[in-house]
Design a protein around this motif. Structure first.
Motif, PDB file in Angstrom:
ATOM      1  N   LYS A  91       0.974  -1.190   0.034  1.00  0.00           N
ATOM      2  CA  LYS A  91      -0.036  -0.010  -0.148  1.00  0.00           C
ATOM      3  C   LYS A  91       0.920   1.216   0.002  1.00  0.00           C
ATOM      4  CE  LYS A  91      -4.098   2.115   2.414  1.00  0.00           C
ATOM      5  NZ  LYS A  91      -4.849   1.921   3.474  1.00  0.00           N
ATOM      6  N   ALA A  92       1.811   1.272   0.602  1.00  0.00           N
ATOM      7  CA  ALA A  92       2.638   2.651   0.927  1.00  0.00           C
ATOM      8  C   ALA A  92       3.558   2.616  -0.585  1.00  0.00           C
ATOM      9  CB  ALA A  92       3.930   2.087   1.902  1.00  0.00           C
ATOM     10  N   GLU A  93       3.861   1.408  -1.142  1.00  0.00           N
ATOM     11  CA  GLU A  93       4.730   1.502  -2.324  1.00  0.00           C
ATOM     12  C   GLU A  93       3.657   2.224  -3.387  1.00  0.00           C
ATOM     13  OE1 GLU A  93       5.712  -2.366  -3.970  1.00  0.00           O
ATOM     14  OE2 GLU A  93       8.100  -1.476  -4.335  1.00  0.00           O
ATOM     15  N   SER A  94       2.640   1.477  -3.412  1.00  0.00           N
ATOM     16  CA  SER A  94       1.239   2.104  -4.256  1.00  0.00           C
ATOM     17  C   SER A  94       1.272   3.567  -4.228  1.00  0.00           C
ATOM     18  CB  SER A  94      -0.045   1.289  -4.156  1.00  0.00           C
ATOM     19  OG  SER A  94      -0.481   1.925  -3.025  1.00  0.00           O
ATOM     20  N   LYS A  95       1.644   4.383  -3.031  1.00  0.00           N
ATOM     21  CA  LYS A  95       1.518   5.637  -3.071  1.00  0.00           C
ATOM     22  C   LYS A  95       2.765   6.397  -3.070  1.00  0.00           C
ATOM     23  CE  LYS A  95      -1.082   7.779  -0.120  1.00  0.00           C
ATOM     24  NZ  LYS A  95      -1.833   8.338   1.141  1.00  0.00           N
TER      25      LYS A  95
ATOM     26  N   ILE B  93       0.023   6.101   6.588  1.00  0.00           N
ATOM     27  CA  ILE B  93       0.105   5.987   5.202  1.00  0.00           C
ATOM     28  C   ILE B  93      -0.941   6.615   4.497  1.00  0.00           C
ATOM     29  CG2 ILE B  93      -0.002   4.262   3.390  1.00  0.00           C
ATOM     30  CD1 ILE B  93       1.292   2.233   5.138  1.00  0.00           C
ATOM     31  N   LYS B  94      -2.210   6.914   5.167  1.00  0.00           N
ATOM     32  CA  LYS B  94      -3.261   7.449   4.626  1.00  0.00           C
ATOM     33  C   LYS B  94      -3.219   8.956   4.573  1.00  0.00           C
ATOM     34  CE  LYS B  94      -7.270   7.570   6.915  1.00  0.00           C
ATOM     35  NZ  LYS B  94      -8.569   7.090   7.347  1.00  0.00           N
TER      36      LYS B  94
ATOM     37  N   THR C  56      -0.251  10.405   4.510  1.00  0.00           N
ATOM     38  CA  THR C  56       1.077  10.878   4.154  1.00  0.00           C
ATOM     39  C   THR C  56       1.040  10.764   2.181  1.00  0.00           C
ATOM     40  OG1 THR C  56       2.160  10.098   6.018  1.00  0.00           O
ATOM     41  CG2 THR C  56       3.565  10.358   3.971  1.00  0.00           C
ATOM     42  N   SER C  57       1.373  11.771   1.580  1.00  0.00           N
ATOM     43  CA  SER C  57       1.136  11.854   0.210  1.00  0.00           C
ATOM     44  C   SER C  57       2.703  11.726  -0.373  1.00  0.00           C
ATOM     45  CB  SER C  57       0.549  12.999  -0.359  1.00  0.00           C
ATOM     46  OG  SER C  57       1.076  14.358   0.018  1.00  0.00           O
ATOM     47  N   ASN C  58       3.776  12.147   0.278  1.00  0.00           N
ATOM     48  CA  ASN C  58       4.915  11.944   0.025  1.00  0.00           C
ATOM     49  C   ASN C  58       5.824  11.930   1.135  1.00  0.00           C
ATOM     50  OD1 ASN C  58       5.892  14.991   0.271  1.00  0.00           O
ATOM     51  ND2 ASN C  58       4.251  15.105  -0.891  1.00  0.00           N
TER      52      ASN C  58
END
Length: 513
Positions: free
Chosen positions: A324-328, A363-364, A366-368
């Protein structure tokens, strides 16, 4: 409530005994005054009786003095004159005492009049002696025969009687007051005893009444508690039923969406299906949160104490969130303190739930940038280990004024959070309660635009390796013999269809019973 009732009883008893004490003090005060008045009146009565005796003696002395003067003039025997000067001095002292101790103008007037008559009598007696000392006693006898001395003596007797009558009136008044004060002093102890007895009776009545009220109140509280417990049971039953009724069709929806994903779909259809699957999973998360929160509010959520591996649990959580983190496009780091014990005793399910919530939020929002998860051993020995879990992100952050309320139920840092990111506002509240149930607490530090830090600390007992049984590894598929009949016991039509299709994929022949 119990403290309030006890304080009310104490206050009433204190007021009752205080009032009784004041009444006793009041009675004893007046008793003391009565005793003092009794002593004063007794002294006055003694003085009055002494004055009566002195006046009566004065009257007798004047009469005796008159007789002695007659005897001396007639016989010439000087023995009749012995002690006459002392009698005269005592008579004058008596009149002066009467004047100084007089309590009214009338008494003082009688005293002055008596003093004047005594002076006249002494002067007349001296004149007789002067006449006697001349050639013969005829002139003295002639002076006596004039009756002047007898008239003065009679006047003295009359005044003395009047003075005695006045003194006797005073004596009666003092005696009556003495009787009254004596009665009051004697009855003071009785009155004080009665007041104390009445105070004790009133205090007992108040005590028994309050005890009776307390018994009634406790009965009411027990009844209310029974109603609350019954209400909670009904609520739990309702939530359990709702859980089943909502989850059953929702699981069917997710199951069919999973099956539908395996069919040939256009790109647009796949997008629609992905949205349905995402919404269904979000709805399942919301339902789970509400049910967990309801259980915690009712005190129905228990905490286990079983051996588990913190490093293994952390690795599992990291692997779960890594895609999920990698996808963002953000990095997810995991750091483990090498000093953390291999096995501890606690509730791995609830720890996992807390970490899932906090890491998922990080994660939700955090966009970068990155999200880091650190496990630190704060202190430990052979029996216990205190571990701190730190989740840090570079996301949107939380305003300072919101940090005190983000752990409240149905509360999020910003009104736009739900609209932009979703969620019920229960996640952090549930996480905090779960941490507190495990004997820990959670804290937060955040800067808007720079990210947030959440950390919580839990102390675990060190577990014996012999107690630990690793969880069996779940296989993605289980080898089944094809063409076998499988009985399906399910009353929900959707679940029946879903089970049939899943079993047919495995080459089995499902039969609904």
């Amino acid at each position: 409530m119990e403290t309030l009732i006890n304080n009310r009883i104490k206050l009433k008893l204190l007021l009752g005994f205080g009032l009784g004490f004041l009444l006793v003090v009041f009675v004893q005060y007046y008793s003391s005054k009565s005793i003092k008045a009794l002593i004063a009146d007794e002294q006055k009565l003694q003085l009055t009786n002494k004055a009566i005796q002195d006046v009566e003696r004065l009257k007798a002395d004047i009469s005796t003095f008159e007789s002695k003067m007659r005897g001396f003039v007639i016989t010439g025997n000087e023995k009749f004159l012995e002690g006459n000067e002392n009698v005269q001095l005592k008579s004058l002292e008596t009149t002066q005492k009467l004047i100084s101790n007089s309590s009214s103008p009338a008494e003082k007037h009688l005293g002055l009049e008596l003093e004047e008559l005594v002076h006249q009598k002494i002067t007349f007696n001296k004149q007789i002696l002067i006449e006697y000392n001349k050639d013969d006693n005829s002139a003295a006898i002639a002076l006596i025969k004039t009756g002047m001395g007898k008239r003065i003596m009679d006047s003295i007797a009359v005044i003395c009687d009047k003075v005695i009558q006045e003194q006797k009136k005073h004596a009666r008044a003092h005696s009556e007051r003495n009787d009254f004060n004596t009665s009051l002093a004697l009855n003071a102890d009785l009155i004080s005893g009665i007041i104390i007895l009445i105070t004790i009776v009133i205090a007992l009545i108040i005590l028994f009444k309050d005890i009776n009220d307390r018994i009634k109140l406790e009965a009411q509280l027990r009844e209310e508690q029974r109603k609350v417990e019954k209400s909670m049971q009904i609520k739990e039953q309702f939530m359990a039923n709702m859980s089943h009724e909502i989850r059953t069709p929702l699981n069917a929806m997710l199951g069919f969406s999973s099956l539908l994903e395996k069919t040939n779909l256009s790109t647009e259809q796949k997008d629609y299906l992905s949205a349905i699957d995402s919404a269904g999973k979000s709805l399942m998360t919301i339902i789970n949160d509400i049910l967990d929160f309801s259980k915690m509010e009712a005190g129905m959520l228990g905490i286990e104490s079983v051996p588990f591996s913190v490093p293994q649990l952390m690795q599992s959580v990291h692997m779960l969130f890594f895609p999920k983190a990698e996808s963002k496009g953000i990095k997810l780091f995991l750091s483990m303190d090498p000093g953390i014990p291999d096995l501890v005793k606690g509730d791995p399910t609830r720890l996992n739930q807390v970490l899932m919530n906090l890491i998922g939020n990080a994660i939700k929002f955090t966009s970068n940038g990155n999200v880091s998860v650190d496990c630190l051993l704060l202190k430990g020995d052979e029996k216990k280990a205190t571990i701190r879990f730190l989740i840090k992100d570079t996301g949107i952050g939380i305003p300072q004024e919101k940090l005190q309320t983000i752990f409240d139920r149905f509360n999020q840092a910003d009104n736009d959070t739900t609209r932009n990111f979703g969620g019920t506002g229960l996640g952090l509240s549930i996480a905090k309660k779960l941490i507190q149930l495990q004997g820990g607490d959670i804290e937060v530090n955040s800067t808007p635009g720079a990210g947030s830090e959440f950390w919580f600390t839990i102390t675990y007992e060190i577990a014996d390796k012999q107690e630990y049984e690793p969880s069996p590894v779940r296989k993605k598929s289980i080898a089944l013999n094809p063409n076998k009949r499988v009985l399906i016991v399910e009353d929900n039509i959707l679940n029946q269809k879903l089970a049939i299709m899943l079993l047919k994929e495995q080459g089995l022949e499902p039969v609904i019973v």
